[in-house]
Motif scaffolding. Structure first.
Motif, PDB file in Angstrom:
ATOM      1  N   THR A 279       0.832  -1.214   0.000  1.00  0.00           N
ATOM      2  CA  THR A 279       0.000   0.000   0.000  1.00  0.00           C
ATOM      3  C   THR A 279       0.863   1.259   0.000  1.00  0.00           C
ATOM      4  OG1 THR A 279      -0.241   0.185   2.422  1.00  0.00           O
ATOM      5  CG2 THR A 279      -1.808  -1.229   1.255  1.00  0.00           C
ATOM      6  N   LEU A 280       2.023   1.187   0.658  1.00  0.00           N
ATOM      7  CA  LEU A 280       2.944   2.321   0.636  1.00  0.00           C
ATOM      8  C   LEU A 280       3.616   2.440  -0.730  1.00  0.00           C
ATOM      9  CD1 LEU A 280       4.005   4.615   2.346  1.00  0.00           C
ATOM     10  CD2 LEU A 280       5.788   3.097   3.208  1.00  0.00           C
ATOM     11  N   GLU A 281       3.917   1.304  -1.359  1.00  0.00           N
ATOM     12  CA  GLU A 281       4.457   1.322  -2.723  1.00  0.00           C
ATOM     13  C   GLU A 281       3.481   1.994  -3.681  1.00  0.00           C
ATOM     14  OE1 GLU A 281       6.978  -2.273  -4.097  1.00  0.00           O
ATOM     15  OE2 GLU A 281       5.576  -3.109  -2.659  1.00  0.00           O
ATOM     16  N   LEU A 282       2.215   1.616  -3.586  1.00  0.00           N
ATOM     17  CA  LEU A 282       1.195   2.199  -4.462  1.00  0.00           C
ATOM     18  C   LEU A 282       1.064   3.698  -4.217  1.00  0.00           C
ATOM     19  CD1 LEU A 282      -1.516  -0.596  -4.147  1.00  0.00           C
ATOM     20  CD2 LEU A 282      -0.334   0.035  -6.266  1.00  0.00           C
ATOM     21  N   ALA A 283       1.059   4.095  -2.941  1.00  0.00           N
ATOM     22  CA  ALA A 283       0.919   5.513  -2.616  1.00  0.00           C
ATOM     23  C   ALA A 283       2.088   6.320  -3.159  1.00  0.00           C
ATOM     24  CB  ALA A 283       0.801   5.684  -1.103  1.00  0.00           C
ATOM     25  N   LEU A 284       3.299   5.809  -3.008  1.00  0.00           N
ATOM     26  CA  LEU A 284       4.471   6.511  -3.528  1.00  0.00           C
ATOM     27  C   LEU A 284       4.458   6.566  -5.052  1.00  0.00           C
ATOM     28  CD1 LEU A 284       7.172   5.103  -1.087  1.00  0.00           C
ATOM     29  CD2 LEU A 284       6.497   7.505  -1.296  1.00  0.00           C
ATOM     30  N   VAL A 291      -8.242  -1.173  -0.250  1.00  0.00           N
ATOM     31  CA  VAL A 291      -7.467  -2.178   0.476  1.00  0.00           C
ATOM     32  C   VAL A 291      -8.406  -3.129   1.209  1.00  0.00           C
ATOM     33  CG1 VAL A 291      -5.819  -2.534   2.365  1.00  0.00           C
ATOM     34  CG2 VAL A 291      -5.450  -0.696   0.710  1.00  0.00           C
ATOM     35  N   ALA A 292      -8.062  -4.399   1.169  1.00  0.00           N
ATOM     36  CA  ALA A 292      -8.874  -5.424   1.832  1.00  0.00           C
ATOM     37  C   ALA A 292      -7.968  -6.418   2.536  1.00  0.00           C
ATOM     38  CB  ALA A 292      -9.741  -6.148   0.805  1.00  0.00           C
ATOM     39  N   TYR A 293      -8.538  -7.105   3.532  1.00  0.00           N
ATOM     40  CA  TYR A 293      -7.760  -8.144   4.205  1.00  0.00           C
ATOM     41  C   TYR A 293      -8.686  -9.090   4.957  1.00  0.00           C
ATOM     42  CZ  TYR A 293      -3.218  -9.926   5.587  1.00  0.00           C
ATOM     43  OH  TYR A 293      -2.083 -10.696   5.704  1.00  0.00           O
ATOM     44  N   ARG A 294      -8.277 -10.355   4.993  1.00  0.00           N
ATOM     45  CA  ARG A 294      -8.942 -11.361   5.816  1.00  0.00           C
ATOM     46  C   ARG A 294      -7.884 -12.138   6.580  1.00  0.00           C
ATOM     47  NH1 ARG A 294     -13.562 -14.162   1.889  1.00  0.00           N
ATOM     48  NH2 ARG A 294     -15.078 -12.440   1.983  1.00  0.00           N
ATOM     49  N   VAL A 295      -8.177 -12.446   7.840  1.00  0.00           N
ATOM     50  CA  VAL A 295      -7.258 -13.216   8.662  1.00  0.00           C
ATOM     51  C   VAL A 295      -7.984 -14.451   9.182  1.00  0.00           C
ATOM     52  CG1 VAL A 295      -5.892 -11.208   9.328  1.00  0.00           C
ATOM     53  CG2 VAL A 295      -7.866 -11.856  10.720  1.00  0.00           C
ATOM     54  N   SER A 296      -7.257 -15.301   9.908  1.00  0.00           N
ATOM     55  CA  SER A 296      -7.860 -16.505  10.474  1.00  0.00           C
ATOM     56  C   SER A 296      -8.847 -16.129  11.577  1.00  0.00           C
ATOM     57  CB  SER A 296      -6.777 -17.415  11.055  1.00  0.00           C
ATOM     58  OG  SER A 296      -6.201 -16.809  12.210  1.00  0.00           O
ATOM     59  N   GLY A 297      -9.675 -17.095  11.984  1.00  0.00           N
ATOM     60  CA  GLY A 297     -10.642 -16.846  13.035  1.00  0.00           C
ATOM     61  C   GLY A 297     -10.000 -16.415  14.336  1.00  0.00           C
ATOM     62  N   LEU A 298      -8.884 -17.063  14.701  1.00  0.00           N
ATOM     63  CA  LEU A 298      -8.182 -16.708  15.944  1.00  0.00           C
ATOM     64  C   LEU A 298      -7.649 -15.288  15.869  1.00  0.00           C
ATOM     65  CD1 LEU A 298      -6.958 -17.357  18.683  1.00  0.00           C
ATOM     66  CD2 LEU A 298      -4.997 -18.379  17.488  1.00  0.00           C
ATOM     67  N   GLU A 299      -7.018 -14.950  14.743  1.00  0.00           N
ATOM     68  CA  GLU A 299      -6.484 -13.592  14.590  1.00  0.00           C
ATOM     69  C   GLU A 299      -7.603 -12.563  14.633  1.00  0.00           C
ATOM     70  OE1 GLU A 299      -2.575 -14.206  11.777  1.00  0.00           O
ATOM     71  OE2 GLU A 299      -4.542 -14.679  10.936  1.00  0.00           O
ATOM     72  N   ALA A 300      -8.759 -12.902  14.058  1.00  0.00           N
ATOM     73  CA  ALA A 300      -9.889 -11.973  14.062  1.00  0.00           C
ATOM     74  C   ALA A 300     -10.371 -11.703  15.484  1.00  0.00           C
ATOM     75  CB  ALA A 300     -11.029 -12.537  13.219  1.00  0.00           C
ATOM     76  N   GLN A 301     -10.324 -12.728  16.344  1.00  0.00           N
ATOM     77  CA  GLN A 301     -10.755 -12.547  17.728  1.00  0.00           C
ATOM     78  C   GLN A 301      -9.809 -11.643  18.505  1.00  0.00           C
ATOM     79  OE1 GLN A 301     -11.658 -16.295  19.688  1.00  0.00           O
ATOM     80  NE2 GLN A 301     -12.390 -17.155  17.756  1.00  0.00           N
ATOM     81  N   LEU A 302      -8.560 -11.528  18.038  1.00  0.00           N
ATOM     82  CA  LEU A 302      -7.570 -10.705  18.733  1.00  0.00           C
ATOM     83  C   LEU A 302      -7.539  -9.265  18.230  1.00  0.00           C
ATOM     84  CD1 LEU A 302      -4.617 -13.256  18.876  1.00  0.00           C
ATOM     85  CD2 LEU A 302      -6.162 -12.640  20.734  1.00  0.00           C
ATOM     86  N   ARG A 303      -8.432  -8.926  17.298  1.00  0.00           N
ATOM     87  CA  ARG A 303      -8.385  -7.589  16.704  1.00  0.00           C
ATOM     88  C   ARG A 303      -8.570  -6.471  17.725  1.00  0.00           C
ATOM     89  NH1 ARG A 303     -12.488  -6.999  11.967  1.00  0.00           N
ATOM     90  NH2 ARG A 303     -13.620  -8.523  13.207  1.00  0.00           N
ATOM     91  N   PHE A 304      -9.282  -6.771  18.821  1.00  0.00           N
ATOM     92  CA  PHE A 304      -9.517  -5.725  19.815  1.00  0.00           C
ATOM     93  C   PHE A 304      -8.215  -5.275  20.479  1.00  0.00           C
ATOM     94  CE2 PHE A 304      -9.525  -9.606  22.279  1.00  0.00           C
ATOM     95  CZ  PHE A 304      -8.921  -9.264  23.471  1.00  0.00           C
ATOM     96  N   LEU A 305      -7.143  -6.044  20.323  1.00  0.00           N
ATOM     97  CA  LEU A 305      -5.854  -5.677  20.905  1.00  0.00           C
ATOM     98  C   LEU A 305      -5.064  -4.718  20.024  1.00  0.00           C
ATOM     99  CD1 LEU A 305      -4.730  -9.193  22.211  1.00  0.00           C
ATOM    100  CD2 LEU A 305      -5.660  -7.309  23.573  1.00  0.00           C
ATOM    101  N   VAL A 306      -5.485  -4.539  18.779  1.00  0.00           N
ATOM    102  CA  VAL A 306      -4.763  -3.662  17.858  1.00  0.00           C
ATOM    103  C   VAL A 306      -5.062  -2.210  18.221  1.00  0.00           C
ATOM    104  CG1 VAL A 306      -4.499  -2.990  15.450  1.00  0.00           C
ATOM    105  CG2 VAL A 306      -4.749  -5.396  16.042  1.00  0.00           C
ATOM    106  N   LYS A 307      -4.024  -1.387  18.304  1.00  0.00           N
ATOM    107  CA  LYS A 307      -4.141  -0.043  18.864  1.00  0.00           C
ATOM    108  C   LYS A 307      -4.067   1.078  17.828  1.00  0.00           C
ATOM    109  CE  LYS A 307      -4.024  -1.881  23.015  1.00  0.00           C
ATOM    110  NZ  LYS A 307      -5.218  -1.921  23.893  1.00  0.00           N
ATOM    111  N   VAL A 308      -4.331   0.802  16.555  1.00  0.00           N
ATOM    112  CA  VAL A 308      -4.216   1.839  15.537  1.00  0.00           C
ATOM    113  C   VAL A 308      -5.559   2.041  14.829  1.00  0.00           C
ATOM    114  CG1 VAL A 308      -1.749   1.639  15.093  1.00  0.00           C
ATOM    115  CG2 VAL A 308      -3.320   0.091  13.927  1.00  0.00           C
ATOM    116  N   SER A 309      -5.686   3.207  14.201  1.00  0.00           N
ATOM    117  CA  SER A 309      -6.950   3.574  13.559  1.00  0.00           C
ATOM    118  C   SER A 309      -7.090   2.969  12.172  1.00  0.00           C
ATOM    119  CB  SER A 309      -7.054   5.090  13.451  1.00  0.00           C
ATOM    120  OG  SER A 309      -5.982   5.598  12.654  1.00  0.00           O
ATOM    121  N   VAL A 312      -3.818   0.146   7.142  1.00  0.00           N
ATOM    122  CA  VAL A 312      -3.188   0.507   5.868  1.00  0.00           C
ATOM    123  C   VAL A 312      -1.948   1.346   6.141  1.00  0.00           C
ATOM    124  CG1 VAL A 312      -3.512   1.664   3.652  1.00  0.00           C
ATOM    125  CG2 VAL A 312      -5.414   0.413   4.695  1.00  0.00           C
ATOM    126  N   LEU A 313      -0.795   0.821   5.753  1.00  0.00           N
ATOM    127  CA  LEU A 313       0.465   1.513   6.033  1.00  0.00           C
ATOM    128  C   LEU A 313       0.501   2.901   5.409  1.00  0.00           C
ATOM    129  CD1 LEU A 313       3.219   1.472   7.309  1.00  0.00           C
ATOM    130  CD2 LEU A 313       4.075   0.137   5.371  1.00  0.00           C
TER     131      LEU A 313
END
Length: 393
Positions: A279-284, A291-309, A312-313
């Motif tokens: 995404t940074l390559e495209l922007a430059l 931008v889209a993304y999918r993760v595993s079920g376990l990773e999805a359950q941990l999303r509440f721990l992510v601290k950024v808005s 997308v880089l």
């Protein structure tokens, strides 16, 4: 004649190998024969003269199942690094990315040889995930070399070690990413050039190729003008991408190699991309994107721990969410297609991204007279000089 500077470098994966090679070139340019470099690296670092302690492929594994299956060998390799560093007593150790491998190694080096400075090239994402790592790093890391301009402030806020933004290696490739006059036609000209980037890992290809194909089907029905689709693919995933793209309603052109990828970026008018460095390559390169993304079920359950808005880089670097992102349950063709269509003409959505991308050069200090590798080398040598000073006492 003064003793040469002794530097030990540890790369944990191919991207770190590329960074390590550039750093080695910068160090040799400054010191010539006055530097000795040992450690662990891949093909790129080997070309710069490193005799790797063992093949990088021994530790460069992705995925929990793969790591568990090779854990005994990975542990043996980790302790062989620690033993060699303690025996050699270099002036500085540089660990490069791959924090799940390099940081446990660094902690044990510090425990056994606390006088050796350790530089961390590429900050772990403490600003987004597990911020408690930052103050812990201060115990064993002398300096962090950051690729992202917002990371020094994050380390200061979190109580991490000294951190300096040296610049992203993409800055050194701007001439390859940006189109020459006439290379990228205007958004109103046909055919529209659409870039599709479903990721560089097997799990990303597996999760994103289907919704991306469905998105192109809706896009084709509604766009009302000719367009062409290009997928730049890493070689080891190209066959899987071709197989999965056979069911797409639009046949993409699949290209391999850095040269073809860069050329596709220079031609592109818009992009549908997986979240990541791309995404940074495209922007430059000045390419508006969805931008889209999918993760595993376990990773999805941990999303509440992510601290950024944003994930997308490009958004994080600009400091504003100009690029729309569709994560997990939002990663559907019904949501992706309208967002992509909104970028297929001279629209407010498209202009907002272009205006944000135009600020990147200043934010990333792209006009600096020194390269990121040169700035990184200067800090590594400053830390090495401290190591020499401590050793002389």
């Amino acid at each position: 004649m003064a003793d040469p500077m002794r530097i030990y470098l540890v790369a944990g994966e191919p991207s770190g190998d590329q960074l390590g090679a550039s750093l080695m070139r910068a160090l040799k340019a400054r010191l010539g024969e006055g530097v000795e470099m040992k450690g662990v690296g891949g093909e790129a670092m080997t070309r710069e003269g490193l005799s790797s302690l063992f093949p990088l492929s021994d530790i460069g594994v992705v995925g929990l199942r793969n790591v568990l299956g090779r854990l005994p060998k990975i542990l043996r390799r980790a302790y062989s690094i620690i033993d060699e560093v303690v025996a050699l007593r270099p002036d500085v150790v540089v660990i490069i990315d791959a924090p799940d491998f390099t940081h446990p190694v660094a902690r044990r080096i510090h425990r056994r040889a606390p006088g050796i400075p350790i530089v961390n090239y590429v900050s772990p994402t403490v600003w987004a995930w597990r911020p408690g790592r930052a103050p812990k790093m201060r115990r064993y890391i002398s300096h962090v070399l950051a690729l992202k301009p917002f990371e020094p402030a994050a380390h200061e806020r979190l109580g991490g070690p000294p951190c300096t933004y040296v610049g992203h290696p993409l800055i050194e490739r701007l001439d390859l990413l940006r189109p020459a006059p006439g290379e990228r036609h205007a958004i109103g000209q046909d055919p529209l050039e659409l870039l599709v980037l479903p990721g560089s890992r097997p799990s990303e290809i597996r999760r994103l190729m289907e919704p991306f194909g469905e998105t192109l089907g809706i896009f084709a029905e509604r766009i009302g003008r000719p367009f062409e689709v290009t997928i730049p693919a890493v070689s080891h995933l190209a066959d899987d991408i071709r197989r999965r793209a056979e069911s797409w309603p639009v046949a993409p052109r699949i290209v391999e190699g850095e040269g073809e990828k860069n050329a596709a970026f220079r031609r592109a008018n818009l992009a549908l991309a997986a979240s990541g460095t791309v995404t940074l390559e495209l922007a430059l390169s000045g390419v508006p994107m969805v931008v889209a993304y999918r993760v595993s079920g376990l990773e999805a359950q941990l999303r509440f721990l992510v601290k950024v808005s944003s994930v997308v880089l490009a958004n994080l670097t600009i400091g504003e969410n100009v690029v729309p992102e569709f994560i997990q349950e939002d990663c559907t063709a019904q949501k992706l297609a309208p967002a992509l269509l909104a970028l297929a003409a001279d629209t407010p959505e498209r202009r907002r991204q272009e205006e944000g991308f135009a600020r990147l050069d200043a934010i990333m200090e792209a006009g600096s007279p020194t390269t990121p590798s040169e700035r990184a080398a200067a800090i590594v040598l400053a830390e090495a000089a401290k190591g020499k000073g401590l050793a002389a006492r």
